[in-house]
Design an enzyme around this catalytic site. Structure first.
Site, mmCIF file in Angstrom:
data_model
loop_
_atom_site.group_PDB
_atom_site.id
_atom_site.type_symbol
_atom_site.label_atom_id
_atom_site.label_comp_id
_atom_site.label_asym_id
_atom_site.label_seq_id
_atom_site.Cartn_x
_atom_site.Cartn_y
_atom_site.Cartn_z
ATOM 1 N N HIS A 1 0.811 -1.224 0.000
ATOM 2 C CA HIS A 1 0.000 0.000 0.000
ATOM 3 C C HIS A 1 0.839 1.266 0.000
ATOM 4 O O HIS A 1 0.295 2.359 0.016
ATOM 5 C CB HIS A 1 -0.903 0.019 1.239
ATOM 6 C CG HIS A 1 -0.130 0.207 2.518
ATOM 7 N ND1 HIS A 1 0.529 -0.816 3.134
ATOM 8 C CD2 HIS A 1 0.114 1.312 3.250
ATOM 9 C CE1 HIS A 1 1.129 -0.355 4.224
ATOM 10 N NE2 HIS A 1 0.906 0.933 4.324
HETATM 11 C C1 UD1 Z 1 -1.877 5.369 5.980
HETATM 12 C C2 UD1 Z 1 -0.580 5.929 6.580
HETATM 13 C C3 UD1 Z 1 0.539 4.918 6.374
HETATM 14 C C4 UD1 Z 1 0.166 3.574 6.945
HETATM 15 C C5 UD1 Z 1 -1.165 3.110 6.371
HETATM 16 C C6 UD1 Z 1 -1.611 1.847 7.058
HETATM 17 C C7 UD1 Z 1 -0.172 8.353 6.560
HETATM 18 C C8 UD1 Z 1 0.545 9.436 5.879
HETATM 19 N N1 UD1 Z 1 -0.192 7.158 5.925
HETATM 20 O O1 UD1 Z 1 -1.670 5.197 4.583
HETATM 21 O O2 UD1 Z 1 1.711 5.384 7.027
HETATM 22 O O3 UD1 Z 1 1.167 2.645 6.607
HETATM 23 O O4 UD1 Z 1 -2.163 4.124 6.598
HETATM 24 O O5 UD1 Z 1 -2.524 1.130 6.290
HETATM 25 O O6 UD1 Z 1 -0.732 8.555 7.605
HETATM 26 N N2 UD1 Z 1 -9.165 4.475 1.898
HETATM 27 C C9 UD1 Z 1 -10.402 3.878 1.879
HETATM 28 N N3 UD1 Z 1 -10.912 3.466 3.081
HETATM 29 C C10 UD1 Z 1 -10.301 3.646 4.269
HETATM 30 C C11 UD1 Z 1 -9.053 4.272 4.267
HETATM 31 C C12 UD1 Z 1 -8.493 4.671 3.081
HETATM 32 O O7 UD1 Z 1 -11.007 3.700 0.832
HETATM 33 O O8 UD1 Z 1 -10.848 3.230 5.328
HETATM 34 C C13 UD1 Z 1 -8.565 4.871 0.597
HETATM 35 C C14 UD1 Z 1 -8.875 6.312 0.198
HETATM 36 O O9 UD1 Z 1 -9.021 6.347 -1.182
HETATM 37 C C15 UD1 Z 1 -7.620 7.060 0.571
HETATM 38 C C16 UD1 Z 1 -6.536 6.010 0.336
HETATM 39 O O10 UD1 Z 1 -7.146 4.778 0.687
HETATM 40 O O11 UD1 Z 1 -7.431 8.214 -0.188
HETATM 41 C C17 UD1 Z 1 -5.310 6.234 1.192
HETATM 42 O O12 UD1 Z 1 -5.661 6.319 2.568
HETATM 43 P P1 UD1 Z 1 -4.806 7.203 3.597
HETATM 44 O O13 UD1 Z 1 -5.372 7.016 4.946
HETATM 45 O O14 UD1 Z 1 -4.640 8.596 3.110
HETATM 46 O O15 UD1 Z 1 -3.370 6.567 3.513
HETATM 47 P P2 UD1 Z 1 -2.902 5.060 3.590
HETATM 48 O O16 UD1 Z 1 -2.335 4.690 2.263
HETATM 49 O O17 UD1 Z 1 -3.974 4.204 4.172
HETATM 50 N N1 UDP Z 2 -3.149 -6.552 8.571
HETATM 51 C C1 UDP Z 2 -4.401 -7.107 8.806
HETATM 52 N N2 UDP Z 2 -5.157 -7.454 7.724
HETATM 53 C C2 UDP Z 2 -4.766 -7.270 6.446
HETATM 54 C C3 UDP Z 2 -3.480 -6.703 6.217
HETATM 55 C C4 UDP Z 2 -2.706 -6.343 7.297
HETATM 56 O O1 UDP Z 2 -4.785 -7.313 9.955
HETATM 57 O O2 UDP Z 2 -5.523 -7.598 5.530
HETATM 58 C C5 UDP Z 2 -2.344 -6.114 9.718
HETATM 59 C C6 UDP Z 2 -0.958 -6.691 9.819
HETATM 60 O O3 UDP Z 2 -0.977 -7.890 10.547
HETATM 61 C C7 UDP Z 2 -0.169 -5.606 10.519
HETATM 62 C C8 UDP Z 2 -0.881 -4.330 10.116
HETATM 63 O O4 UDP Z 2 -2.131 -4.722 9.584
HETATM 64 O O5 UDP Z 2 -0.249 -5.709 11.927
HETATM 65 C C9 UDP Z 2 -0.059 -3.586 9.109
HETATM 66 O O6 UDP Z 2 -0.788 -2.538 8.612
HETATM 67 P P1 UDP Z 2 -0.395 -1.794 7.273
HETATM 68 O O7 UDP Z 2 0.409 -2.694 6.417
HETATM 69 O O8 UDP Z 2 -1.653 -1.246 6.720
HETATM 70 O O9 UDP Z 2 0.449 -0.554 7.800
HETATM 71 P P2 UDP Z 2 2.007 -0.320 8.131
HETATM 72 O O10 UDP Z 2 2.425 -1.340 9.127
HETATM 73 O O11 UDP Z 2 2.748 -0.375 6.847
HETATM 74 O O12 UDP Z 2 2.010 1.068 8.685
#
Ligand code: UD1
Ligand code: UDP
Length: 436
Positions: free
Chosen positions: A204
């Site tokens: 992601h």
């Molecule tokens: C965010 C964090 C990242 C973390 C990740 C965990 C920041 C800058 N980024 O990234 O560090 O690793 O979360 O997963 O804080 N969206 C949905 N539904 C949701 C959430 C997001 O559809 O519930 C979609 C939206 O289109 C959104 C995109 O995902 O624009 C990105 O979501 P966003 O929360 O901005 O960043 P992440 O990539 O999730």
């Molecule tokens: N995870 C989960 N379900 C999923 C994918 C990830 O429970 O389908 C959990 C995973 O075990 C880990 C956390 O989500 O604990 C990681 O989150 P993510 O990769 O979104 O964020 P990051 O760690 O890169 O910030």
């Protein structure tokens, strides 16, 4: 002591869950603030169910948006809550926008910040997360760092070592506690029981999934690795981009790639523990893989978790198609490589990080060390010095005798964290010598 906890995304919910459990065990007063950055059921509510967490006291409801919009909305909402609730300590976790917003707002209100998973550095300032963790660390008072390496990152940046506590990572607490529960409760494996050679994939990171060239390189490799079954719980950001770039349907046509919705924590832990390997660009997964002895291949050129690579449990491959395919096949097919990776020692602790975090926070609070006030000493009352120590003397003894604060130690040319009981004989010591 009243604690305010700020969370916003999936990994923060997971990694703060053991801390919340510890707070509950000790019957401490706390407020839980969700920024609402993650809002889909499978990105947020599912984890409250799986981890038996209380409903947040506040949900700021920021949703998706640009970094500026999101962070600004969070700051406005969080500030109102802090002013009303007057916490004695604010805890943030990791490197998301919630961490940035929570830490800045608290520090401007002179509320101490405890940063869980502080001190990680990828040294890549194009990552939003690197900016978030660095800015949060400037605003923090207590640094709960996972490893000695992350402690060193902080002291090299000038953070007072007395405020840096090596606790391990709470992800190990979460992982070990919940794997047992998952084994009883989750039936995710029944969906995949006909397959051998399962590889679980998550990705992601903006730098991979928002970039068509990189995403194409990675997905081309996945489509060619058709001797495997690839289980891919897809992050909403990634799903949108796979659809936008016309890659999603091509992947689905390849029967060996099973794209599913993001799964809950219990399901994911069980899936991970039964996978032959994990391919990921996630931060948390690099840590969980080494905790569960699953070989990990990371789709990035750098990592703020270098301990996993030096321990031998993680290989960085970037987004290069050839490298991804070669390394995957090496890990899947070469028993020696697999065994070596599985045997890598987990650098993130013993699963008691959250206990340590609470112990230290309570101790510092009770000792009156959490008050944020302007210094009363006149300026320039210390000199920064360096000295080679030639006798057996510990850090604590040296500091007492010299009226000094040791910032950093070099042992045989290698930087070391100044643990209070470290014997300094033959080491170079960088310290502040107080003149009054
Ligand atoms: C965010 C964090 C990242 C973390 C990740 C965990 C920041 C800058 N980024 O990234 O560090 O690793 O979360 O997963 O804080 N969206 C949905 N539904 C949701 C959430 C997001 O559809 O519930 C979609 C939206 O289109 C959104 C995109 O995902 O624009 C990105 O979501 P966003 O929360 O901005 O960043 P992440 O990539 O999730
Ligand atoms: N995870 C989960 N379900 C999923 C994918 C990830 O429970 O389908 C959990 C995973 O075990 C880990 C956390 O989500 O604990 C990681 O989150 P993510 O990769 O979104 O964020 P990051 O760690 O890169 O910030």
């Amino acid at each position: 002591m009243k604690i305010a906890i700020v969370i916003g995304t999936r990994p923060e919910i997971i990694k703060m869950a053991p801390v919340i459990d510890e707070i509950n065990k000790r019957n401490l007063d706390y407020v839980l603030i969700h920024t609402g950055q993650h809002y889909d059921h499978e990105m947020s509510d599912q984890f409250f169910l799986d981890l038996e967490l209380p409903t947040p006291d506040y949900n700021i409801g920021v949703g998706s948006g640009s970094h500026g919009e999101q962070t600004a909305e969070m700051m406005k909402g969080i500030e109102k809550v802090f002013v009303k609730e007057k916490p004695d300590l604010v805890m943030v976790q990791g490197d998301t926008n919630a961490v940035l917003a929570g830490a800045i707002v608290a520090s401007k209100l002179h509320i101490p910040v405890g940063h869980v998973e502080a001190g990680l550095r990828s040294f890549d300032k194009t990552m939003p997360e690197e900016i978030n963790r660095m800015a949060a660390d400037v605003c923090s008072l207590l640094y709960y760092v996972p490893t000695e390496e992350s402690a060193l990152n902080l002291v090299v940046e000038g953070i007072n070592p007395k405020n840096v506590i090596i606790t391990g990572n709470t992800v190990v607490d979460a992982c070990l506690r919940n794997l047992k529960i998952a084994e009883n409760k989750s039936d995710i494996l029944s969906q995949f029981s006909e397959y051998e050679n399962i590889l679980t994939l998550t990705m992601h990171r903006a730098e991979n999934v928002d970039n068509i060239e990189r995403l194409t390189q990675i997905t081309d490799a996945l489509m060619e690795l058709n001797e495997l079954t690839i289980i891919f719980p897809v992050h909403p950001r990634t799903l949108k981009n796979l659809e936008k770039f016309g890659i999603y349907s091509k992947m689905i046509e390849k029967g060996h790639i099973k794209i599913i919705k993001p799964v809950g924590y219990l399901d994911f832990l069980l899936l991970l523990s039964h996978s032959q390997m994990i391919m990921t660009d996630s931060g948390g997964l690099q840590e969980e893989a080494i905790t569960l002895d699953v070989p990990c291949m990371t789709l990035r050129y750098n990592t703020e978790r270098p301990e996993t690579v030096t321990a031998g449990g993680n290989i960085l491959v970037g987004s290069d198609k050839k490298k991804i395919m070669e390394t995957t096949r090496l890990i899947m097919n070469d028993p020696q490589t697999r065994e070596k990776m599985k045997k890598a020692i987990n650098p993130y602790g013993d699963g008691k990080s959250s206990e340590r975090i609470l112990e230290v926070s309570l101790r510092e609070y009770e000792n009156g060390n959490m008050e944020i006030k302007a210094p009363e000493d006149l300026m320039n009352q210390f000199k920064r010095k360096i000295e080679l120590v030639d006798s057996n003397i510990t850090v604590l003894e040296f500091e007492k005798i010299n009226n000094a604060l040791i910032r950093l130690v070099y042992d045989n040319g290698e930087a070391r964290f100044p643990h209070e009981d470290l014997d300094l004989k033959n080491m170079l010591v960088l310290f502040d010598k107080y003149l009054n």
